[in-house]
Design a protein around this motif. Sequence first.
Motif, short mmCIF file in Angstrom:
data_model
loop_
_atom_site.label_atom_id
_atom_site.label_comp_id
_atom_site.label_asym_id
_atom_site.label_seq_id
_atom_site.Cartn_x
_atom_site.Cartn_y
_atom_site.Cartn_z
N VAL A 1 0.84 -1.20 0.00
CA VAL A 1 0.00 0.00 0.00
C VAL A 1 0.87 1.25 0.00
O VAL A 1 0.59 2.21 -0.73
CB VAL A 1 -0.96 -0.01 1.21
CG1 VAL A 1 -1.64 1.32 1.39
CG2 VAL A 1 -1.99 -1.11 1.04
N VAL A 2 1.94 1.24 0.78
CA VAL A 2 2.84 2.41 0.82
C VAL A 2 3.50 2.63 -0.53
O VAL A 2 3.59 3.76 -1.01
CB VAL A 2 3.89 2.22 1.94
CG1 VAL A 2 5.01 3.23 1.82
CG2 VAL A 2 3.24 2.33 3.30
N LEU A 3 3.94 1.54 -1.17
CA LEU A 3 4.58 1.69 -2.48
C LEU A 3 3.59 2.21 -3.53
O LEU A 3 3.95 3.04 -4.37
CB LEU A 3 5.17 0.35 -2.93
CG LEU A 3 6.41 -0.11 -2.16
CD1 LEU A 3 6.84 -1.49 -2.62
CD2 LEU A 3 7.54 0.89 -2.32
N SER A 4 2.36 1.74 -3.49
CA SER A 4 1.38 2.24 -4.46
C SER A 4 1.02 3.70 -4.17
O SER A 4 0.78 4.47 -5.09
CB SER A 4 0.14 1.36 -4.48
OG SER A 4 -0.55 1.44 -3.26
N GLU A 5 0.98 4.08 -2.90
CA GLU A 5 0.72 5.48 -2.57
C GLU A 5 1.85 6.38 -3.06
O GLU A 5 1.62 7.49 -3.53
CB GLU A 5 0.55 5.65 -1.05
CG GLU A 5 -0.74 5.11 -0.51
CD GLU A 5 -1.93 5.97 -0.85
OE1 GLU A 5 -1.75 7.19 -1.05
OE2 GLU A 5 -3.03 5.42 -0.93
N ARG A 6 3.09 5.89 -2.95
CA ARG A 6 4.23 6.66 -3.45
C ARG A 6 4.16 6.83 -4.96
O ARG A 6 4.66 7.80 -5.51
CB ARG A 6 5.55 5.99 -3.06
CG ARG A 6 5.83 5.94 -1.59
CD ARG A 6 6.31 7.22 -1.04
NE ARG A 6 7.59 7.57 -1.65
CZ ARG A 6 8.18 8.73 -1.50
NH1 ARG A 6 7.61 9.65 -0.77
NH2 ARG A 6 9.32 8.98 -2.08
N ALA A 7 3.54 5.86 -5.64
CA ALA A 7 3.39 5.94 -7.09
C ALA A 7 2.19 6.79 -7.49
O ALA A 7 1.98 7.03 -8.67
CB ALA A 7 3.26 4.55 -7.68
N GLY A 8 1.39 7.22 -6.52
CA GLY A 8 0.26 8.08 -6.82
C GLY A 8 -1.05 7.35 -7.02
O GLY A 8 -1.99 7.92 -7.57
N VAL A 9 -1.14 6.10 -6.59
CA VAL A 9 -2.36 5.32 -6.75
C VAL A 9 -2.94 5.05 -5.37
O VAL A 9 -2.25 4.59 -4.47
CB VAL A 9 -2.07 3.98 -7.47
CG1 VAL A 9 -3.32 3.13 -7.55
CG2 VAL A 9 -1.52 4.24 -8.86
N LEU A 10 -4.22 5.35 -5.21
CA LEU A 10 -4.91 5.08 -3.95
C LEU A 10 -5.35 3.62 -3.97
O LEU A 10 -6.29 3.26 -4.68
CB LEU A 10 -6.11 6.00 -3.78
CG LEU A 10 -6.95 5.79 -2.53
CD1 LEU A 10 -6.13 6.06 -1.29
CD2 LEU A 10 -8.17 6.68 -2.57
N ASN A 11 -4.68 2.79 -3.20
CA ASN A 11 -4.94 1.35 -3.21
C ASN A 11 -5.70 0.99 -1.94
O ASN A 11 -5.13 0.91 -0.86
CB ASN A 11 -3.62 0.59 -3.29
CG ASN A 11 -3.80 -0.89 -3.46
OD1 ASN A 11 -4.93 -1.38 -3.52
ND2 ASN A 11 -2.71 -1.61 -3.54
N LEU A 12 -6.99 0.75 -2.08
CA LEU A 12 -7.83 0.39 -0.94
C LEU A 12 -8.12 -1.10 -0.88
O LEU A 12 -8.97 -1.51 -0.11
CB LEU A 12 -9.16 1.15 -1.02
CG LEU A 12 -9.08 2.66 -0.95
CD1 LEU A 12 -10.47 3.26 -1.12
CD2 LEU A 12 -8.47 3.11 0.36
N CYS A 13 -7.45 -1.90 -1.69
CA CYS A 13 -7.90 -3.28 -1.84
C CYS A 13 -6.90 -4.36 -1.45
O CYS A 13 -6.98 -5.46 -2.00
CB CYS A 13 -8.36 -3.50 -3.27
SG CYS A 13 -7.33 -2.76 -4.51
N PRO A 14 -5.99 -4.17 -0.52
CA PRO A 14 -5.12 -5.30 -0.16
C PRO A 14 -5.87 -6.44 0.50
O PRO A 14 -5.44 -7.59 0.42
CB PRO A 14 -4.07 -4.69 0.77
CG PRO A 14 -4.66 -3.44 1.26
CD PRO A 14 -5.58 -2.95 0.18
N GLU A 15 -7.00 -6.16 1.16
CA GLU A 15 -7.77 -7.25 1.77
C GLU A 15 -8.30 -8.21 0.71
O GLU A 15 -8.29 -9.42 0.90
CB GLU A 15 -8.95 -6.69 2.58
CG GLU A 15 -8.55 -5.85 3.76
CD GLU A 15 -8.48 -4.39 3.39
OE1 GLU A 15 -8.89 -4.03 2.27
OE2 GLU A 15 -8.00 -3.60 4.21
#
Length: 173
Positions: free
Chosen positions: A26-40
């Motif tokens: 999630v942190v890596l995707s946030e750094r790339a500018g993508v809001l990732n709400l779906c790791p579950e």
Amino acid sequence: MSDFFLAWLTVLPGYVLPLLLASLGVVLSERAGVLNLCPEGFMAVGAMTGALFCLSGQGPWLGVLGGTAAGLGLSALFGLAVVVFRVEQTLAGLATVALGLGITGVLGRAHVQKPFEGLPRLSESAWGGGTAALAGAADAAASACDPAAGAGRLVPCPQPRRPAPAGGGRGPG
């Protein structure tokens, strides 16, 4: 009491490591500018697929590879929706979670409570005896409780209940 904490510390990595890896993603995707709400959803699909591989007799390592591939496939679907089709990231993330949890609920329902062949039981695992060791340490800590030494303890010993007053605790009358 130290046996309890030692058993707790030996069981802890098995529970924390998957959550730390998901948080790292999630942190890596946030750094790339993508809001990732779906790791579950990714974790649920990967876990179910890995379990199905193990239940079908493929072995635990193919289960790990199959679970990884399933989680990767669902995350690729999320990435395709967000990057190529420009779907709102919040909606795509929530839809991916719903899809992942729905898939696992439908396909995994028939396999609930089935034993895994060739895998050790939790009490026989390498994590210090699993939850059996944790429960045993808690029982040992509870039996070693000395109410007289309660002043120096971090967690006080439970106090015995006082008997209820005669008459149910009500006043005169």
